[in-house]
Design a protein around this motif. Structure first.
Motif, mmCIF file in Angstrom:
data_model
loop_
_atom_site.group_PDB
_atom_site.id
_atom_site.type_symbol
_atom_site.label_atom_id
_atom_site.label_comp_id
_atom_site.label_asym_id
_atom_site.label_seq_id
_atom_site.Cartn_x
_atom_site.Cartn_y
_atom_site.Cartn_z
ATOM 1 N N SER A 165 -2.893 -2.593 -62.127
ATOM 2 C CA SER A 165 -2.707 -2.724 -63.531
ATOM 3 C C SER A 165 -0.999 -2.719 -64.070
ATOM 4 C CB SER A 165 -3.376 -2.794 -65.009
ATOM 5 O OG SER A 165 -3.291 -0.567 -65.264
ATOM 6 N N ILE A 166 -0.806 -1.699 -62.381
ATOM 7 C CA ILE A 166 0.459 -0.550 -62.649
ATOM 8 C C ILE A 166 1.619 -1.445 -61.509
ATOM 9 C CG2 ILE A 166 0.129 1.156 -64.341
ATOM 10 C CD1 ILE A 166 0.553 2.697 -61.302
ATOM 11 N N GLY A 167 0.732 -2.216 -60.405
ATOM 12 C CA GLY A 167 1.049 -1.706 -59.333
ATOM 13 C C GLY A 167 1.977 -2.702 -59.379
ATOM 14 N N ASN A 168 2.387 -4.181 -60.129
ATOM 15 C CA ASN A 168 3.357 -5.134 -60.507
ATOM 16 C C ASN A 168 4.613 -3.996 -60.932
ATOM 17 O OD1 ASN A 168 2.055 -6.419 -59.004
ATOM 18 N ND2 ASN A 168 0.940 -7.231 -60.787
ATOM 19 N N THR A 169 4.285 -3.023 -61.791
ATOM 20 C CA THR A 169 5.741 -2.662 -62.661
ATOM 21 C C THR A 169 6.188 -1.361 -61.407
ATOM 22 O OG1 THR A 169 4.147 -1.728 -63.789
ATOM 23 C CG2 THR A 169 5.549 -1.949 -65.001
ATOM 24 N N ARG A 170 5.871 -1.094 -60.900
ATOM 25 C CA ARG A 170 6.569 -0.221 -59.942
ATOM 26 C C ARG A 170 6.679 -0.777 -58.988
ATOM 27 N NH1 ARG A 170 3.857 1.649 -55.437
ATOM 28 N NH2 ARG A 170 1.979 0.869 -56.463
ATOM 29 N N VAL A 171 6.875 -1.984 -58.626
ATOM 30 C CA VAL A 171 7.763 -2.985 -57.300
ATOM 31 C C VAL A 171 8.989 -3.001 -58.016
ATOM 32 C CG1 VAL A 171 7.767 -4.936 -55.565
ATOM 33 C CG2 VAL A 171 5.806 -2.991 -56.086
ATOM 34 N N ARG A 172 9.050 -3.742 -59.143
ATOM 35 C CA ARG A 172 9.586 -4.516 -59.880
ATOM 36 C C ARG A 172 10.669 -3.694 -60.560
ATOM 37 N NH1 ARG A 172 7.014 -5.791 -64.477
ATOM 38 N NH2 ARG A 172 8.583 -4.477 -66.044
ATOM 39 N N LEU A 173 10.454 -2.678 -60.801
ATOM 40 C CA LEU A 173 11.415 -0.865 -61.532
ATOM 41 C C LEU A 173 12.486 -0.610 -59.879
ATOM 42 C CD1 LEU A 173 9.483 0.814 -63.219
ATOM 43 C CD2 LEU A 173 11.148 -0.164 -63.666
ATOM 44 N N MET A 194 9.947 -15.170 -45.923
ATOM 45 C CA MET A 194 9.444 -16.617 -46.869
ATOM 46 C C MET A 194 8.313 -15.471 -47.873
ATOM 47 S SD MET A 194 9.785 -19.166 -46.573
ATOM 48 C CE MET A 194 8.806 -20.480 -47.065
ATOM 49 N N ALA A 195 7.997 -14.586 -47.595
ATOM 50 C CA ALA A 195 7.114 -13.294 -48.388
ATOM 51 C C ALA A 195 7.288 -13.311 -48.993
ATOM 52 C CB ALA A 195 6.416 -12.536 -46.867
ATOM 53 N N ALA A 196 9.354 -12.299 -48.849
ATOM 54 C CA ALA A 196 10.088 -12.192 -50.903
ATOM 55 C C ALA A 196 10.233 -12.972 -52.087
ATOM 56 C CB ALA A 196 10.840 -11.291 -49.592
ATOM 57 N N LYS A 197 10.257 -14.403 -50.624
ATOM 58 C CA LYS A 197 10.802 -15.168 -52.234
ATOM 59 C C LYS A 197 9.062 -16.016 -52.557
ATOM 60 C CE LYS A 197 14.187 -18.049 -50.040
ATOM 61 N NZ LYS A 197 14.540 -19.455 -49.063
ATOM 62 N N SER A 198 8.367 -15.392 -52.108
ATOM 63 C CA SER A 198 6.839 -16.088 -53.364
ATOM 64 C C SER A 198 6.949 -14.682 -53.789
ATOM 65 C CB SER A 198 5.432 -16.259 -51.665
ATOM 66 O OG SER A 198 5.311 -15.552 -51.094
ATOM 67 N N GLN A 217 5.688 -14.629 -58.224
ATOM 68 C CA GLN A 217 5.450 -14.221 -58.760
ATOM 69 C C GLN A 217 5.892 -13.319 -59.600
ATOM 70 O OE1 GLN A 217 3.041 -13.490 -55.219
ATOM 71 N NE2 GLN A 217 0.768 -12.916 -56.714
ATOM 72 N N LEU A 218 6.444 -12.273 -59.429
ATOM 73 C CA LEU A 218 6.997 -11.637 -60.116
ATOM 74 C C LEU A 218 7.881 -12.246 -61.653
ATOM 75 C CD1 LEU A 218 8.540 -8.541 -58.300
ATOM 76 C CD2 LEU A 218 6.535 -8.406 -59.652
ATOM 77 N N LYS A 219 8.410 -13.163 -61.144
ATOM 78 C CA LYS A 219 8.659 -13.560 -62.303
ATOM 79 C C LYS A 219 7.677 -13.926 -63.528
ATOM 80 C CE LYS A 219 12.709 -17.179 -63.088
ATOM 81 N NZ LYS A 219 12.169 -17.681 -63.924
ATOM 82 N N ASP A 274 7.257 -12.947 -67.119
ATOM 83 C CA ASP A 274 7.269 -13.745 -68.125
ATOM 84 C C ASP A 274 6.131 -14.022 -69.023
ATOM 85 O OD1 ASP A 274 9.529 -15.096 -67.241
ATOM 86 O OD2 ASP A 274 8.715 -16.910 -66.274
ATOM 87 N N ASN A 275 5.249 -13.968 -68.751
ATOM 88 C CA ASN A 275 3.908 -13.763 -69.868
ATOM 89 C C ASN A 275 3.902 -12.709 -69.932
ATOM 90 O OD1 ASN A 275 2.367 -15.892 -67.879
ATOM 91 N ND2 ASN A 275 1.567 -15.075 -66.247
ATOM 92 N N HIS A 276 4.418 -11.063 -69.211
ATOM 93 C CA HIS A 276 4.377 -9.907 -70.306
ATOM 94 C C HIS A 276 5.399 -10.313 -71.323
ATOM 95 C CE1 HIS A 276 6.076 -5.918 -69.577
ATOM 96 N NE2 HIS A 276 5.445 -5.509 -70.368
ATOM 97 N N ARG A 277 6.649 -10.823 -71.097
ATOM 98 C CA ARG A 277 7.475 -11.133 -72.087
ATOM 99 C C ARG A 277 6.731 -11.549 -73.294
ATOM 100 N NH1 ARG A 277 11.983 -13.308 -69.272
ATOM 101 N NH2 ARG A 277 11.558 -11.697 -68.267
#
Lengths: 279, 571
Positions: A96-104, A218-222, A226-228, A232-235
């Motif tokens: 649940s927090i993993g994404n936030t971490r990488v996005r930051l 390629m992995a970075a692109k996908s 995903q993050l985006k 969006d969902n988050h917003r």
């Protein structure tokens, strides 16, 4: 009364953690910490480290020692400990927090593996460790920028622009397999995150070990896509949820947490007041 | 008035740091009121010291004798003979009676004691009375305990040459919150403020934590985590705790307890020695009391001797043609008390299971309490925990009170330059607390063995359309049905907007702070709004007073299921 308000505060926190993290910026409520920050441990700490940190903090904040003021903080410590010390709960929480971490990490541009020497520049160096043959040429030419990881057998960027431009240019040229890339600084954190070998879940004795994406670009692109999507969902969620809280409530909440903060200083504050009045 | 003083005292607790610098710091004393024995200890600045009464005793018998106008307790009073305590004029075993209703099996077992215990079996406080000048003079367990505590306080004040106000009391794990309020009330009657209530094995755990830390200091080793099982069996209660200790912090993993103890063993043995003793024990005629006293003393003596020898000879003439003369050996003793030992074993297993600690991970097994020298119990504990030896480092009769004194010093804000008070107990809730919902189900909100301080909440909803009120009944216990648990209190949540069944969200939150105070919050939310529709309720528990045994029944008769709750199942 403060207990009741803080309960509201907690309710909101428990129910919709995502709202909380956006509202704090909007209404300047004190910054909520995640469980790892609360216990002051790193994300990859062992249960033993978590236990030790928990005990150390309890010795500081437990109501037996800190008095009644420690109540709220101890409640949070107990909650954090309960989640992090149990494997299943911790995994769920990490997700649940993993994404936030990488996005930051990406937004800051510097939170990846390598550090920066001097000011940020638009481009950064990145070694594709999949392609690296471990010749050590780059380390030889620019030893302040690259390091050689003996465990993995690959070169890696230690400090961005750790040497002068000429040395770096020579080292990039020297690579026999051209695995040193110039990338945008925004991309760097994700690439460095993905190139790190991740533990693979095994079935019995088969399939265990470490893996990383075959094509990291390629992995970075996908991954970014995903993050985006998640952002969006988050917003959207935030948009819906933000309406639920009226300004009055936000104010009440801000007051409540401010009061908690102020309580710590009240002794000092009374002292200051005393001096003031005496004069 | 007593309530008022109570609040003032707890407020001043926060300024403990300033106090500790004064010449006579107000360090809370540790008090262990056992079913049969009692002791007091205090942190004297460098270590824990047990206080002695004028007769130089550290362990004093817990009883109060009603002889003339002024009753006297076991602290100051000197018994001429053991039989004096059993003459009917002395009330003892208060701890088995306090806060219990007259339908309780433990109260029924107490009817075999020399003083009078009357039960009407309707769920009210039992009637107890002492024989004074050939008349039964009534009293209450709280009053008896308060008389005892007044003496205890006077003794401590004399020894320490300062007024005593704050105490840390040890209590059995199985005590309900209602029983705890009775204990607190007795303390208030004696002018004492209860700073902390500690389940007995957790007090022992704190002492263990201190001892482990001292060993670490001496060996300069690393403070690795140690798991210990603490088994405490006294005259009235048996308690088990599993604790994880490191760096002076004792973290209670699980607690278990039951009202089983030496008194049960004694009564079993009395029944065994004199099979038709039931009538004698219950009759309470003047002569019968005397004969019963002789039987009790002889049995008690036999049990004590059985701890050191494999068989004992009991030879007692009860008069009236009844003469007991027989030899008792270990096998017989163990067989008679089989149920008691089985209960002990199941408590240990339950506690280990709840703590999620494997037997192999136990570093030490600590056996304390008045029954700890019974050979069968020692082997039983060793066998269940698969240990060759039991922990040796503490006096089994003084461990709990010493732990309470340590907690008293820590919670009073005293620090020690040598780090001997660098301690902390992280307590766990001994019983689950929840509400009645889904018919007569007990729905726990704070489960058993939750780390304290704790706060949990749960959502409920209405059972009927247009239900505007909800009755909230708070229970405490281990059973799944409310009947098996203790009712702590009840209140009505009003102002629910008329809505179809299941729409309003009734949120109930429970908060337990470090001094074990339970507060219950309840409020109504309607879907789509984050505002509570009516002011929240904040209720300090327990609210029930005496006669709580039939409260639930009367409420049910008056309201049926019209004001019921059901749990909301989270999707």
């Amino acid at each position: 009364m403060s207990l009741l308000l803080s309960w509201f505060h907690l309710r909101r926190r428990l129910r919709c953690p995502k709202i909380r993290c956006c509202n704090q910026r909007a209404s300047s409520v004190r910054i909520e910490k995640n469980y790892y920050e609360l216990l002051g441990v790193s994300v990859d700490s062992t249960p033993q480290e978590i236990k030790e940190a928990y005990r150390k903090l309890q010795k500081k904040y437990h109501p037996d020692i800190a008095g009644q003021q420690g109540h709220e903080h101890t409640l949070m410590l107990n909650e954090a400990y309960k989640v992090l010390v149990r494997d299943d709960l911790r995994r769920g929480y990490d997700a649940s927090i993993g994404n936030t971490r990488v996005r930051l990490g990406r937004n800051n541009g510097v939170a990846g593996y390598s550090s920066w020497n001097g000011a940020l520049r638009p481009h950064a160096l990145f070694v594709d460790e999949n392609a690296c043959i471990g010749c050590r040429e780059c380390v030889h030419y620019a030893s302040n920028t690259f390091l050689f990881d003996e465990a993995v057998g690959c070169a890696r960027v230690k400090v961005q622009y750790g040497d002068d431009d000429r040395k770096i240019e020579v080292s990039v040229e020297s690579c026999p397999v051209n695995c040193i890339h110039w990338v945008d600084k925004e991309e760097l954190a994700v690439l460095e995150f993905l190139i790190r070998p991740q533990a693979k879940e095994g079935k019995g004795v088969f399939g265990q070990g470490w893996e990383r994406p075959a094509n990291v670009f390629m992995a970075a692109k996908s991954f970014n896509r995903q993050l985006k999507q998640q952002a969006d969902n988050h917003r959207d969620n935030v948009g819906a949820a933000a309406e639920e809280e009226t300004p009055a409530q936000a104010e009440a909440r801000a007051n409540a947490s401010m009061k908690i903060e102020m309580e710590k200083y009240s002794v000092f504050w009374n002292l200051v007041k005393g001096i003031f009045w005496n004069k | 008035m007593a309530e008022q003083q109570y609040t003032v005292a707890s407020d001043s607790e926060t300024t403990g740091e300033e106090k500790s610098s004064s010449t006579y710091p107000d360090i809370a004393i540790g008090v262990d009121i056992g079913t049969s024995q009692c002791s007091v200890a205090v942190w004297n600045g460098s270590q824990v010291e047990l206080l002695k009464n004028t007769r130089n005793q550290k362990l004093m018998l817990s009883y109060v004798t009603f002889k003339d106008e002024t009753p006297s307790g076991g602290i100051s009073n000197q018994l001429n003979h053991e039989y004096e305590m059993l003459s009917g004029s002395t009330i003892f075993n208060m701890k088995r009676l306090i806060g219990r209703v007259d339908t309780d099996p433990v109260v029924h077992a107490s009817k075999k004691l020399p003083f009078l215990v009357q039960t009407l079996n309707i769920g009210v406080r039992p009637f107890i009375a002492a024989l004074v000048n050939n008349a039964w003079r009534s009293t209450t367990p709280e009053e008896v305990l308060a008389i005892f505590l007044v003496e205890l306080r006077a003794m401590a004040e004399l020894q320490l040459k300062r007024p005593i106000r704050n105490v840390v009391l040890t209590v059995p794990v199985s005590f309900s919150r209602f029983q705890l309020t009775r204990i607190e009330r007795a303390c208030a009657m004696a002018g004492l403020h209860v700073l902390r209530l500690m389940p007995e094995p957790t007090a022992v755990a704190l002492l263990y934590a201190q001892q482990q830390q001292q060993t670490v200091h001496e060996n300069m080793g690393s403070g690795s985590e140690k798991n210990a099982l603490i088994f405490n069996m006294g005259a009235g209660y048996t308690d088990v705790a599993v604790t994880a200790t490191a760096g002076g912090v004792s973290q209670i993993k699980a607690l278990a307890g039951a009202a089983v103890g030496g008194e049960d063993i004694l009564q079993n043995m009395m029944g065994h020695l004199l099979p038709d003793s039931e009538g004698l024990l219950l009759s309470h005629g003047i002569k019968d009391i005397r004969r019963m006293g002789m039987l009790r003393v002889a049995t008690q003596d036999a049990i004590h001797r059985l701890s050191f020898q494999t068989s004992v000879k009991v030879d007692v003439d009860l008069g009236n043609g009844t003469n007991i003369c027989r030899t008792i050996n270990w096998e017989e003793f163990e067989e008679v008390n089989l149920k008691v030992f089985e209960k002990c074993e199941s408590l240990i297993r339950q506690c280990l299971h709840d703590a999620k600690v494997d037997i192999e991970d136990l570093t030490d097994v600590v056996l304390v309490g008045g029954c700890s020298s019974i050979p069968k119990l020692r082997t039983l504990v060793k066998d269940v925990c698969k240990k060759q030896e039991l922990y040796q480092g503490m006096n089994p009769l003084e461990a709990a009170v010493a732990g309470a004194a340590l907690e008293g010093a820590v919670a009073s804000g005293v620090s020690d330059p040598f780090g001997n008070l660098d301690l902390l107990t992280i307590q766990a809730t001994p019983l689950a607390i929840g509400v009645r919902a889904d018919g007569k189900e007990f729905v726990p909100i704070i489960p058993r063995n939750t780390t304290m301080p704790a706060r949990r909440e749960l959502s409920f909803t209405t059972t009927h359309a247009n239900q505007t009120e909800a009755l909230i009944l708070i229970y405490e216990g281990e059973g799944t049905k409310v009947e098996e648990n203790h009712l702590l209190g009840y209140f009505k949540l009003v102002g629910i907007p008329p809505a179809p069944q299941g729409v309003p969200e009734i949120n109930i939150c429970m908060d337990i702070d470090a001094s074990h105070v339970l507060r219950v919050f309840a409020g109504v939310m309607m879907p789509g709004s984050e505002h509570p529709v009516a002011p929240f309720m904040e209720v300090r528990m327990p609210t029930v007073d005496d006669g709580h045994g039939w409260c639930a029944e009367v409420l049910h008769r008056a309201y049926g299921s019209t004001l019921d709750l059901v749990t909301v199942h989270k999707k």
